[in-house]
Design an enzyme around this catalytic site. Structure first.
Site, short mmCIF file in Angstrom:
data_model
loop_
_atom_site.label_atom_id
_atom_site.label_comp_id
_atom_site.label_asym_id
_atom_site.label_seq_id
_atom_site.Cartn_x
_atom_site.Cartn_y
_atom_site.Cartn_z
N SER A 253 43.08 32.31 36.73
CA SER A 253 43.07 31.29 35.68
C SER A 253 44.44 31.13 35.04
O SER A 253 44.86 30.02 34.70
CB SER A 253 42.04 31.65 34.60
N HIS B 133 36.88 32.01 41.62
CA HIS B 133 35.65 32.38 40.90
C HIS B 133 34.42 31.82 41.62
O HIS B 133 33.43 32.52 41.81
CB HIS B 133 35.66 31.80 39.47
N ARG C 60 40.90 40.84 43.74
CA ARG C 60 41.94 40.17 44.52
C ARG C 60 42.90 41.18 45.14
O ARG C 60 43.41 40.97 46.22
CB ARG C 60 42.73 39.19 43.65
N LYS D 217 43.39 38.98 26.25
CA LYS D 217 44.12 37.83 26.76
C LYS D 217 44.61 36.98 25.60
O LYS D 217 44.05 36.98 24.52
CB LYS D 217 43.23 37.01 27.70
#
Length: 166
Positions: free
Chosen positions: A129, A17, A91, A41
């Protein structure tokens, strides 16, 4: 003045990040790191206040970066900042598929909103994360994954989780 919004849940903020935020801060005059709730999430490890504090400490070295929070739609938040650009890190191809869909939804809500994609530096392509949370929960070494000034706080939270969940 050019303004970028770097949104995310940052649960917790990672060096990946920070890499995107640092690079964005060199392109735009002002960068707003927007800590958000992601309803898709699972239960976050850190509260909004904890995440805001961690992100603030991690970005304080960048003078043109501020941290904010919104509990709502990103595209609606961006309407308050005319000409702001969303900056999203990618990514892998799977990130692009998801972010492209989000871009289309954001454009429907806010047709003026543009999104810019920055590819992750190769050393962070594996980092998320959720990887950090999993490693922390099982006592893994977080060096090189998160800002060093946050490691103790993340490890303490993970230790409390382990004690509570056996």
């Amino acid at each position: 003045m050019s303004i970028a919004i770097c949104p995310g849940s940052f649960d917790p903020i990672t060096l990946g990040h920070l890499n995107i935020i640092r690079r964005t801060s060199r392109i735009f005059d002002e960068v707003i790191v927007l800590v958000m709730v992601n309803s898709n999430k699972s239960t976050p490890m850190f509260s909004i206040d904890e995440r805001l504090s961690m992100v603030q400490r991690a970005v304080e070295r960048y003078p043109n970066v501020t941290v904010n929070h919104v509990d709502g739609l990103l595209a609606e938040y961006a309407k308050k900042l005319p000409n702001a650009v969303l900056v999203k890190g990618l990514r892998a191809a799977s990130d692009f598929d998801y972010e492209f869909q989000m871009n289309l939804i954001n454009k429907k809500i806010n047709p003026e909103l543009e999104t810019m994609f920055l590819t992750s530096s190769e050393k962070y392509t594996f980092l998320s994360s959720s990887v950090v949370r999993e490693m922390a929960r099982y006592g893994g070494d977080l060096t090189g994954l998160v800002p060093s000034e946050l490691i103790d706080e993340i490890e303490e939270k993970a230790k409390a989780w382990r004690e509570h969940n056996g």
